[in-house]
Write a protein that holds these residues in place. Sequence first.
Motif, mmCIF file in Angstrom:
data_model
loop_
_atom_site.group_PDB
_atom_site.id
_atom_site.type_symbol
_atom_site.label_atom_id
_atom_site.label_comp_id
_atom_site.label_asym_id
_atom_site.label_seq_id
_atom_site.Cartn_x
_atom_site.Cartn_y
_atom_site.Cartn_z
ATOM 1 N N CYS A 1 33.988 35.902 49.012
ATOM 2 C CA CYS A 1 35.012 36.879 48.627
ATOM 3 C C CYS A 1 36.395 36.229 48.605
ATOM 4 O O CYS A 1 37.170 36.405 47.655
ATOM 5 C CB CYS A 1 34.976 38.058 49.582
ATOM 6 S SG CYS A 1 36.154 39.355 49.194
ATOM 7 N N GLU A 2 36.699 35.446 49.630
ATOM 8 C CA GLU A 2 38.004 34.806 49.713
ATOM 9 C C GLU A 2 38.166 33.700 48.666
ATOM 10 O O GLU A 2 39.289 33.385 48.273
ATOM 11 C CB GLU A 2 38.241 34.268 51.124
ATOM 12 C CG GLU A 2 38.430 35.399 52.134
ATOM 13 C CD GLU A 2 38.612 34.905 53.555
ATOM 14 O OE1 GLU A 2 38.680 33.683 53.787
ATOM 15 O OE2 GLU A 2 38.676 35.770 54.458
ATOM 16 N N ASP B 1 29.488 39.396 39.617
ATOM 17 C CA ASP B 1 29.364 38.315 38.632
ATOM 18 C C ASP B 1 30.187 37.102 39.048
ATOM 19 O O ASP B 1 29.742 35.962 38.928
ATOM 20 C CB ASP B 1 29.807 38.779 37.244
ATOM 21 C CG ASP B 1 28.827 39.742 36.599
ATOM 22 O OD1 ASP B 1 27.742 39.982 37.168
ATOM 23 O OD2 ASP B 1 29.158 40.253 35.510
ATOM 24 N N ILE B 2 31.391 37.350 39.520
ATOM 25 C CA ILE B 2 32.262 36.260 39.968
ATOM 26 C C ILE B 2 31.624 35.564 41.174
ATOM 27 O O ILE B 2 31.619 34.330 41.262
ATOM 28 C CB ILE B 2 33.669 36.784 40.320
ATOM 29 C CG1 ILE B 2 34.309 37.486 39.120
ATOM 30 C CG2 ILE B 2 34.548 35.674 40.862
ATOM 31 C CD1 ILE B 2 34.403 36.654 37.859
ATOM 32 N N ASP B 3 31.050 36.368 42.069
ATOM 33 C CA ASP B 3 30.385 35.796 43.237
ATOM 34 C C ASP B 3 29.219 34.903 42.824
ATOM 35 O O ASP B 3 28.973 33.858 43.444
ATOM 36 C CB ASP B 3 29.894 36.894 44.169
ATOM 37 C CG ASP B 3 31.036 37.656 44.829
ATOM 38 O OD1 ASP B 3 32.209 37.253 44.677
ATOM 39 O OD2 ASP B 3 30.749 38.671 45.499
ATOM 40 N N THR C 1 29.483 35.625 53.187
ATOM 41 C CA THR C 1 29.941 36.706 52.316
ATOM 42 C C THR C 1 31.463 36.740 52.264
ATOM 43 O O THR C 1 32.059 36.860 51.184
ATOM 44 C CB THR C 1 29.392 38.059 52.807
ATOM 45 O OG1 THR C 1 27.965 38.006 52.791
ATOM 46 C CG2 THR C 1 29.873 39.206 51.940
ATOM 47 N N ARG D 1 35.184 41.250 34.632
ATOM 48 C CA ARG D 1 33.836 41.091 35.173
ATOM 49 C C ARG D 1 33.766 41.702 36.568
ATOM 50 O O ARG D 1 34.725 41.638 37.335
ATOM 51 C CB ARG D 1 33.441 39.621 35.264
ATOM 52 C CG ARG D 1 33.470 38.848 33.962
ATOM 53 C CD ARG D 1 32.552 39.387 32.919
ATOM 54 N NE ARG D 1 31.179 39.460 33.376
ATOM 55 C CZ ARG D 1 30.164 39.733 32.562
ATOM 56 N NH1 ARG D 1 30.370 39.947 31.288
ATOM 57 N NH2 ARG D 1 28.951 39.791 33.033
ATOM 58 N N PRO D 2 32.619 42.264 36.930
ATOM 59 C CA PRO D 2 32.475 42.798 38.288
ATOM 60 C C PRO D 2 32.500 41.664 39.327
ATOM 61 O O PRO D 2 32.151 40.521 39.027
ATOM 62 C CB PRO D 2 31.110 43.487 38.283
ATOM 63 C CG PRO D 2 30.516 43.273 36.952
ATOM 64 C CD PRO D 2 31.462 42.503 36.099
ATOM 65 N N ALA D 3 32.890 42.014 40.535
ATOM 66 C CA ALA D 3 32.965 41.030 41.619
ATOM 67 C C ALA D 3 31.626 40.318 41.812
ATOM 68 O O ALA D 3 31.593 39.120 42.101
ATOM 69 C CB ALA D 3 33.411 41.703 42.911
ATOM 70 N N ARG E 1 37.322 33.933 45.617
ATOM 71 C CA ARG E 1 37.631 34.532 44.317
ATOM 72 C C ARG E 1 39.064 34.245 43.887
ATOM 73 O O ARG E 1 39.322 33.963 42.718
ATOM 74 C CB ARG E 1 37.427 36.046 44.358
ATOM 75 C CG ARG E 1 35.998 36.471 44.460
ATOM 76 C CD ARG E 1 35.928 37.982 44.481
ATOM 77 N NE ARG E 1 34.666 38.423 45.060
ATOM 78 C CZ ARG E 1 34.509 39.570 45.690
ATOM 79 N NH1 ARG E 1 35.535 40.402 45.820
ATOM 80 N NH2 ARG E 1 33.341 39.906 46.178
ATOM 81 N N ARG E 2 39.998 34.320 44.802
ATOM 82 C CA ARG E 2 41.408 34.091 44.464
ATOM 83 C C ARG E 2 41.609 32.662 43.959
ATOM 84 O O ARG E 2 42.283 32.443 42.954
ATOM 85 C CB ARG E 2 42.316 34.358 45.658
ATOM 86 C CG ARG E 2 43.796 34.106 45.345
ATOM 87 C CD ARG E 2 44.704 34.415 46.507
ATOM 88 N NE ARG E 2 44.573 35.769 46.990
ATOM 89 C CZ ARG E 2 45.210 36.826 46.465
ATOM 90 N NH1 ARG E 2 46.013 36.657 45.444
ATOM 91 N NH2 ARG E 2 45.044 38.029 46.957
#
Length: 82
Positions: free
Chosen positions: A29-30, A55-57, A25, A51-53, A32-33
């Motif tokens: 998250c890391e 969706d990016i995940d 997890t 977009r919500p996090a 994403r950058r």
Amino acid sequence: MACLTTGSAIARRNFGMIDKTDMETRAICEARRMLAEALTEMGLMAPFFDRPAADIDRVIEACVDGFQASLQRQSDAGEVPF
């Protein structure tokens, strides 16, 4: 790999979802950058900006899953470099 087979079975039973470890997890998250930086460099950030996090995940997880599946297929086929 036994863990991959087990994880795949769990995912199938849970409609593609398995519980991620805390480390997984955090790694997603890391990541994403880095994804945002790559998208920005390619001029593709705009569609992803609001977009919500979650969706990016999903995008990150799809990339990681595809990468790992390819490695597994190559290994199963004996295509491991020496």
